[in-house]
Scaffold this motif. Structure first.
Motif, mmCIF file in Angstrom:
data_model
loop_
_atom_site.group_PDB
_atom_site.id
_atom_site.type_symbol
_atom_site.label_atom_id
_atom_site.label_comp_id
_atom_site.label_asym_id
_atom_site.label_seq_id
_atom_site.Cartn_x
_atom_site.Cartn_y
_atom_site.Cartn_z
ATOM 1 N N VAL A 153 -2.563 -9.269 -9.257
ATOM 2 C CA VAL A 153 -3.334 -8.599 -8.213
ATOM 3 C C VAL A 153 -4.801 -8.634 -8.638
ATOM 4 O O VAL A 153 -5.246 -7.845 -9.472
ATOM 5 N N ARG A 154 -5.537 -9.561 -8.057
ATOM 6 C CA ARG A 154 -6.950 -9.697 -8.413
ATOM 7 C C ARG A 154 -7.712 -10.385 -7.279
ATOM 8 O O ARG A 154 -7.164 -11.189 -6.548
ATOM 9 N N VAL A 155 -9.002 -10.014 -7.159
ATOM 10 C CA VAL A 155 -9.855 -10.601 -6.120
ATOM 11 C C VAL A 155 -11.247 -10.851 -6.695
ATOM 12 O O VAL A 155 -11.626 -10.284 -7.728
ATOM 13 N N ASP A 156 -12.007 -11.676 -6.004
ATOM 14 C CA ASP A 156 -13.397 -11.928 -6.376
ATOM 15 C C ASP A 156 -14.210 -10.654 -6.170
ATOM 16 O O ASP A 156 -14.010 -9.929 -5.200
ATOM 17 N N LYS A 157 -15.155 -10.370 -7.072
ATOM 18 C CA LYS A 157 -15.932 -9.135 -6.980
ATOM 19 C C LYS A 157 -16.797 -9.069 -5.715
ATOM 20 O O LYS A 157 -17.243 -7.988 -5.313
ATOM 21 N N SER A 158 -17.028 -10.215 -5.063
ATOM 22 C CA SER A 158 -17.831 -10.230 -3.849
ATOM 23 C C SER A 158 -17.026 -9.890 -2.593
ATOM 24 O O SER A 158 -17.597 -9.700 -1.515
ATOM 25 N N ALA A 159 -15.713 -9.785 -2.712
ATOM 26 C CA ALA A 159 -14.854 -9.501 -1.557
ATOM 27 C C ALA A 159 -15.130 -8.092 -1.027
ATOM 28 O O ALA A 159 -15.477 -7.180 -1.789
ATOM 29 N N PRO A 160 -14.975 -7.867 0.284
ATOM 30 C CA PRO A 160 -15.210 -6.536 0.872
ATOM 31 C C PRO A 160 -14.050 -5.572 0.645
ATOM 32 O O PRO A 160 -14.026 -4.484 1.212
ATOM 33 N N TYR A 161 -13.092 -5.963 -0.161
ATOM 34 C CA TYR A 161 -11.940 -5.118 -0.449
ATOM 35 C C TYR A 161 -11.635 -5.163 -1.942
ATOM 36 O O TYR A 161 -12.045 -6.070 -2.658
ATOM 37 N N ARG A 162 -10.911 -4.144 -2.390
ATOM 38 C CA ARG A 162 -10.488 -4.068 -3.784
ATOM 39 C C ARG A 162 -9.032 -4.511 -3.900
ATOM 40 O O ARG A 162 -8.461 -5.029 -2.949
ATOM 41 N N THR A 163 -8.449 -4.273 -5.040
ATOM 42 C CA THR A 163 -7.028 -4.586 -5.248
ATOM 43 C C THR A 163 -6.196 -3.310 -5.159
ATOM 44 O O THR A 163 -6.700 -2.201 -5.359
ATOM 45 N N MET A 164 -4.919 -3.494 -4.860
ATOM 46 C CA MET A 164 -4.004 -2.359 -4.831
ATOM 47 C C MET A 164 -2.599 -2.825 -5.172
ATOM 48 O O MET A 164 -2.139 -3.854 -4.675
ATOM 49 N N ASN A 165 -1.932 -2.048 -6.013
ATOM 50 C CA ASN A 165 -0.547 -2.303 -6.386
ATOM 51 C C ASN A 165 0.281 -1.143 -5.849
ATOM 52 O O ASN A 165 0.219 -0.020 -6.358
ATOM 53 N N LEU A 166 1.053 -1.397 -4.786
ATOM 54 C CA LEU A 166 1.805 -0.351 -4.109
ATOM 55 C C LEU A 166 3.285 -0.424 -4.456
ATOM 56 O O LEU A 166 3.901 -1.477 -4.325
ATOM 57 N N LEU A 167 3.849 0.686 -4.876
ATOM 58 C CA LEU A 167 5.279 0.798 -5.101
ATOM 59 C C LEU A 167 5.846 1.716 -4.024
ATOM 60 O O LEU A 167 5.306 2.797 -3.783
ATOM 61 N N LEU A 168 6.917 1.276 -3.374
ATOM 62 C CA LEU A 168 7.587 2.098 -2.367
ATOM 63 C C LEU A 168 9.003 2.381 -2.813
ATOM 64 O O LEU A 168 9.594 1.588 -3.537
ATOM 65 N N GLY A 169 9.570 3.498 -2.328
ATOM 66 C CA GLY A 169 10.986 3.675 -2.584
ATOM 67 C C GLY A 169 11.464 5.098 -2.590
ATOM 68 O O GLY A 169 10.682 6.048 -2.654
ATOM 69 N N ASN A 170 12.766 5.229 -2.524
ATOM 70 C CA ASN A 170 13.413 6.518 -2.717
ATOM 71 C C ASN A 170 13.416 6.803 -4.214
ATOM 72 O O ASN A 170 13.487 5.873 -5.024
ATOM 73 N N PRO A 171 13.364 8.060 -4.607
ATOM 74 C CA PRO A 171 13.218 8.379 -6.036
ATOM 75 C C PRO A 171 14.516 8.274 -6.828
ATOM 76 O O PRO A 171 14.984 9.232 -7.429
ATOM 77 N N ILE A 172 15.110 7.076 -6.823
ATOM 78 C CA ILE A 172 16.312 6.826 -7.602
ATOM 79 C C ILE A 172 16.352 5.342 -7.951
ATOM 80 O O ILE A 172 15.938 4.496 -7.147
ATOM 81 N N GLY A 173 16.819 4.997 -9.135
ATOM 82 C CA GLY A 173 16.887 3.604 -9.543
ATOM 83 C C GLY A 173 16.666 3.469 -11.040
ATOM 84 O O GLY A 173 16.316 4.438 -11.729
ATOM 85 N N GLU A 174 16.821 2.263 -11.545
ATOM 86 C CA GLU A 174 16.786 2.062 -12.992
ATOM 87 C C GLU A 174 15.423 2.311 -13.616
ATOM 88 O O GLU A 174 15.329 2.609 -14.807
#
Length: 242
Positions: A153-174
């Motif tokens: 997850v990376r972008v050029d510093k000149s881009a009009p947006y930043r980066t984001m790492n999104l995790l979704l889910g129900n609170p159960i799993g390994e």
């Protein structure tokens, strides 16, 4: 969100709130916020639907924007995302190529859809270089896989947006215990992870009760006979170690 004069996405009140917070992080002109966000709650809140529409919105707003949506296995990815993407891309004036697993937008933006179950899957995703990475039902995946993918997850510093790492889910799993510690409890020590900055991690909740489009009483009938830990996670949105 309107497309061709027709409603493409009409978010619930809570979905609207969550999207506004995500925009604060992703769009430079809006503000700032944590890079890594865990969106969690019980089943039926519309997390997957909301976040795919958010990805569409970013891709159509910013030419050349790239995002990725991953799930642990391909059948679940198909059922929750891919079966809708073809029609949605037609509405947006783009196309979805099933064999490639890529959504092509008419402004040059791209959306990648992939499974993440084995080490070989991780290797394929790492080279994508996206601005927005969405791991749907992230607690069912291995934390090592989620963190190995994150640097893609990376972008050029000149881009009009930043980066984001999104995790979704129900609170159960390994990996729920580790995800919860990173995003909610924020008790990771320097010895455990010398690169950890609690300010870069956050969480948001969205629940079935926030979704007026779903009949909660009827939906709850489907949970009869479930083991107690699944009922607690899927109905009440409580964190349950697997």
């Amino acid at each position: 969100m309107l497309v061709g004069g027709k409603v493409f996405f009409d978010p619930t009140a809570r979905q609207h709130e969550v999207i506004d917070i995500l925009k604060q992080r992703l769009i430079k002109a809006c503000g700032d916020g944590p890079t890594n966000i865990f969106v969690h709650g019980n089943r039926g809140g519309g997390k997957s639907w909301m976040i795919r529409k958010f990805a569409h919105a970013m891709a159509t707003t910013f030419p050349g924007f790239k995002y990725g949506i991953i799930r642990r296995n391909l059948p679940d990815l198909r059922k929750n995302h891919i079966i809708y993407v073809g029609r949605e891309m037609e509405q947006l004036g783009g196309s979805y190529q099933k064999q490639e697993g890529i959504a092509y937008y008419d402004n040059g933006s791209l959306g990648f859809f992939a499974q993440c179950d084995e080490d070989s899957d991780v290797d394929k995703i790492v080279g994508a270089e996206v601005a927005l990475l969405i791991a749907d039902e992230a607690p069912t995946m291995k934390l090592d896989h989620l963190r190995l993918i994150a640097p893609s997850v990376r972008v050029d510093k000149s881009a009009p947006y930043r980066t984001m790492n999104l995790l979704l889910g129900n609170p159960i799993g390994e990996s729920i215990e580790e995800i919860w510690r990173y995003h909610v409890d924020k008790d990771i020590t320097e010895e455990e992870d010398p690169e950890y900055d609690p300010n870069d991690f956050g969480h948001l909740e969205i629940h079935l009760q926030d979704n007026p489009h779903l009949d909660e009483k009827e939906y709850r009938k489907q949970f009869a006979g479930l083991p107690a830990h699944y009922r607690m996670a899927w109905i009440h949105g409580m964190r349950m170690d697997e």
